[in-house]
Design a protein around this motif. Structure first.
Motif, PDB file in Angstrom:
ATOM      1  N   LYS A 134       0.856  -1.178   0.000  1.00 52.23           N
ATOM      2  CA  LYS A 134       0.000   0.000   0.000  1.00 52.23           C
ATOM      3  C   LYS A 134       0.888   1.222   0.000  1.00 52.23           C
ATOM      4  O   LYS A 134       2.032   1.089   0.443  1.00 52.23           O
ATOM      5  CB  LYS A 134      -0.949   0.044   1.193  1.00 52.23           C
ATOM      6  N   ARG A 167      -3.601  -5.249   7.949  1.00 48.77           N
ATOM      7  CA  ARG A 167      -4.315  -5.315   9.232  1.00 48.77           C
ATOM      8  C   ARG A 167      -5.330  -6.461   9.200  1.00 48.77           C
ATOM      9  O   ARG A 167      -5.667  -7.021  10.231  1.00 48.77           O
ATOM     10  CB  ARG A 167      -5.064  -4.024   9.527  1.00 48.77           C
ATOM     11  N   HIS A 211      -3.918   5.418  15.764  1.00 47.72           N
ATOM     12  CA  HIS A 211      -2.690   5.061  15.054  1.00 47.72           C
ATOM     13  C   HIS A 211      -1.605   6.039  15.514  1.00 47.72           C
ATOM     14  O   HIS A 211      -1.717   7.235  15.276  1.00 47.72           O
ATOM     15  CB  HIS A 211      -2.979   5.203  13.546  1.00 47.72           C
ATOM     16  N   ASN A 254       2.461   6.963  15.507  1.00 50.80           N
ATOM     17  CA  ASN A 254       3.789   6.749  14.924  1.00 50.80           C
ATOM     18  C   ASN A 254       4.833   7.513  15.733  1.00 50.80           C
ATOM     19  O   ASN A 254       4.494   8.414  16.509  1.00 50.80           O
ATOM     20  CB  ASN A 254       3.838   7.249  13.474  1.00 50.80           C
ATOM     21  N   GLU A 306       0.194   7.541   3.235  1.00 50.86           N
ATOM     22  CA  GLU A 306       1.194   6.544   3.656  1.00 50.86           C
ATOM     23  C   GLU A 306       0.784   5.798   4.933  1.00 50.86           C
ATOM     24  O   GLU A 306       1.144   4.646   5.119  1.00 50.86           O
ATOM     25  CB  GLU A 306       2.553   7.229   3.900  1.00 50.86           C
ATOM     26  N   SER A 307       0.089   6.484   5.828  1.00 53.19           N
ATOM     27  CA  SER A 307      -0.204   5.877   7.133  1.00 53.19           C
ATOM     28  C   SER A 307      -1.705   5.686   7.375  1.00 53.19           C
ATOM     29  O   SER A 307      -2.173   4.577   7.622  1.00 53.19           O
ATOM     30  CB  SER A 307       0.368   6.762   8.254  1.00 53.19           C
ATOM     31  N   HIS A 354      -4.239   2.933   6.038  1.00 54.66           N
ATOM     32  CA  HIS A 354      -4.488   1.641   6.714  1.00 54.66           C
ATOM     33  C   HIS A 354      -5.795   1.713   7.519  1.00 54.66           C
ATOM     34  O   HIS A 354      -6.590   0.778   7.520  1.00 54.66           O
ATOM     35  CB  HIS A 354      -3.368   1.348   7.713  1.00 54.66           C
ATOM     36  N   TYR A 357       5.024   3.268  19.086  1.00 56.96           N
ATOM     37  CA  TYR A 357       4.209   2.913  17.918  1.00 56.96           C
ATOM     38  C   TYR A 357       3.027   2.058  18.375  1.00 56.96           C
ATOM     39  O   TYR A 357       3.217   1.003  18.984  1.00 56.96           O
ATOM     40  CB  TYR A 357       5.041   2.122  16.907  1.00 56.96           C
ATOM     41  N   TRP A 367       7.383   0.420  13.393  1.00 56.10           N
ATOM     42  CA  TRP A 367       6.090  -0.078  12.914  1.00 56.10           C
ATOM     43  C   TRP A 367       6.172  -1.493  12.374  1.00 56.10           C
ATOM     44  O   TRP A 367       5.159  -2.105  12.030  1.00 56.10           O
ATOM     45  CB  TRP A 367       5.474   0.857  11.883  1.00 56.10           C
TER      46      TRP A 367
HETATM   47  C1  ISE Z   1       4.090   2.412   7.305  1.00 56.60           C
HETATM   48  O1  ISE Z   1       4.391   2.560   5.950  1.00 56.60           O
HETATM   49  C2  ISE Z   1       3.140   1.285   7.491  1.00 56.60           C
HETATM   50  O2  ISE Z   1       2.633   0.705   6.587  1.00 56.60           O
HETATM   51  C3  ISE Z   1       2.726   1.066   8.886  1.00 56.60           C
HETATM   52  O3  ISE Z   1       1.869  -0.056   9.015  1.00 56.60           O
HETATM   53  C4  ISE Z   1       2.028   2.316   9.347  1.00 56.60           C
HETATM   54  O4  ISE Z   1       1.573   2.143  10.674  1.00 56.60           O
HETATM   55  C5  ISE Z   1       2.972   3.500   9.261  1.00 56.60           C
HETATM   56  O5  ISE Z   1       2.289   4.659   9.654  1.00 56.60           O
HETATM   57  C6  ISE Z   1       3.441   3.673   7.821  1.00 56.60           C
HETATM   58  O6  ISE Z   1       4.340   4.749   7.744  1.00 56.60           O
END
Ligand code: ISE
Length: 339
Positions: free
Chosen positions: A99, A129, A155, A157, A171-172, A175, A228, A265
């Motif tokens: 992704k 997930r 979530h 980070n 990017e995050s 999900h 995280y 992560w």
């Molecule tokens: C990272 O690329 C991921 O895929 C992690 O699962 C996600 O939690 C993180 O925020 C992303 O940067």
């Protein structure tokens, strides 16, 4: 059947996928592709497989007629996903793509259209997930407690806030968007985004989502947390479910009980990535793609686009523009959009 897999991009995520392939019965790592010679050559030696600089040499038009793999994993930088996914689709190769599916919404649409033209699925998208035990338990509970009314996805980070809001979303937070679509079986129809500044720019992003059936989801993202963490809680018609806390030792010392959160992560989801790869390889052997689809990638990206527009408009709600789900994606597959 031994499934021969090629991996395009062997940075952190791709190297992890490649290692899992070498550990799986029924799979063989045929080759890895990465422009970084030091990394590629070292991993090629480590995994005892061929290293090439560009995956197009294997799956692109210049590779000619024959392809020496049964499936590809695409884990190169996000902006190149579209090019490799399209090339693999052109060859009718099963794909596990990281992704986000693409960076641009229009590119994701093009992938969906190409797959629909084939009349079958080839893409499994890395919204992993859905393979994580803690999330799977939440999904299972929903069959007992009914339709979700409210979903809260948290979530955290451990970055510095220097990414743009759009980058954090694509990017995050993408999900969490998938988690909401998966758990609810609903499309997100509108979003309102609030941004909390901090650190090198953006500390938190809060996205309130309205779902097609009227339920609400709130996505809470913190880029500068002390550890995280990913969690989800659902309030449904007949009860409430919250993802279990990750397993960690409780340490008693200095008159306190403490538990380590961890700051990367990768580690909390290592087993999840293994399960994801096992699922991919068995689906290739069985000749039928499964798991999160290209449509899931496209739909999640449409939400990202609306959420970004809402942030720019100081939190004004924005509609998510999404056409009807093509019938190809309305089957029994996990993570699908139910129309
Ligand atoms: C990272 O690329 C991921 O895929 C992690 O699962 C996600 O939690 C993180 O925020 C992303 O940067």
């Amino acid at each position: 059947m031994t499934v021969q897999v090629g991996v395009i991009g062997v940075g952190g995520m791709g190297a992890c996928h490649a290692r899992h392939i070498t550990e799986l019965a029924g799979a063989e790592l045929g080759w890895i592709a990465d422009p970084d010679e030091a990394t590629g050559a070292a991993l090629g030696a480590d995994f005892d497989c061929e290293w090439i600089a560009d995956g197009m040499d294997k799956i692109g038009p210049k590779a000619g007629g024959a392809v020496d793999c049964d499936a590809v994993v695409i884990a190169c930088p996000d902006r190149f996903h579209h090019r490799y996914v399209m090339a693999a689709l052109e060859r009718g190769l099963p794909i596990l793509a990281e992704k986000p599916l693409t960076v641009e919404l229009q590119d994701a649409r093009e992938i969906v259209e190409a797959e629909v033209a084939h009349g079958r699925r080839f893409v499994q998208l890395g919204f992993m997930r859905v393979y994580d035990d803690r999330h799977v338990q939440v999904a299972a509970a929903l069959s007992r407690i009914g339709r979700p009314l409210h979903i809260r996805a948290v979530h955290r980070n451990t970055n510095d806030g220097s990414r743009t809001v759009g980058q954090m979303l694509v990017e995050s937070i993408i999900h969490d968007i998938h988690t909401v679509r998966w758990l609810s079986g609903q499309e997100i129809v509108s979003v309102a985004t609030s941004v909390v500044p901090g650190g090198a720019g953006t500390r938190m992003i809060l996205v309130t989502c309205r779902l097609a059936d009227g339920a609400i989801a709130v996505l809470e993202f913190d880029d500068i947390a002390t550890g995280y963490e990913v969690s989800v809680e659902v309030t449904a018609e007949r009860g409430n479910v919250i993802a279990a806390e990750p397993l960690r030792a409780a340490v008693r010392t200095d008159g306190m009980v403490t538990g380590e959160i961890g700051d990367d992560w990768f580690t909390p989801f290592l087993d999840t990535y293994r399960v994801e790869m096992r699922d991919f390889v068995s689906s290739v052997a069985a000749g039928a793609s499964c798991g999160p689809s290209a449509w899931d990638g496209y739909a999640a990206q449409a939400v990202v686009e609306a959420a970004t527009a809402s942030a720019v408009a100081d939190g004004a709600p924005k509609a998510v523009e999404l056409s009807a789900t093509p019938s190809l994606y309305i089957s029994g597959n996990e993570g699908r959009a139910r129309s």
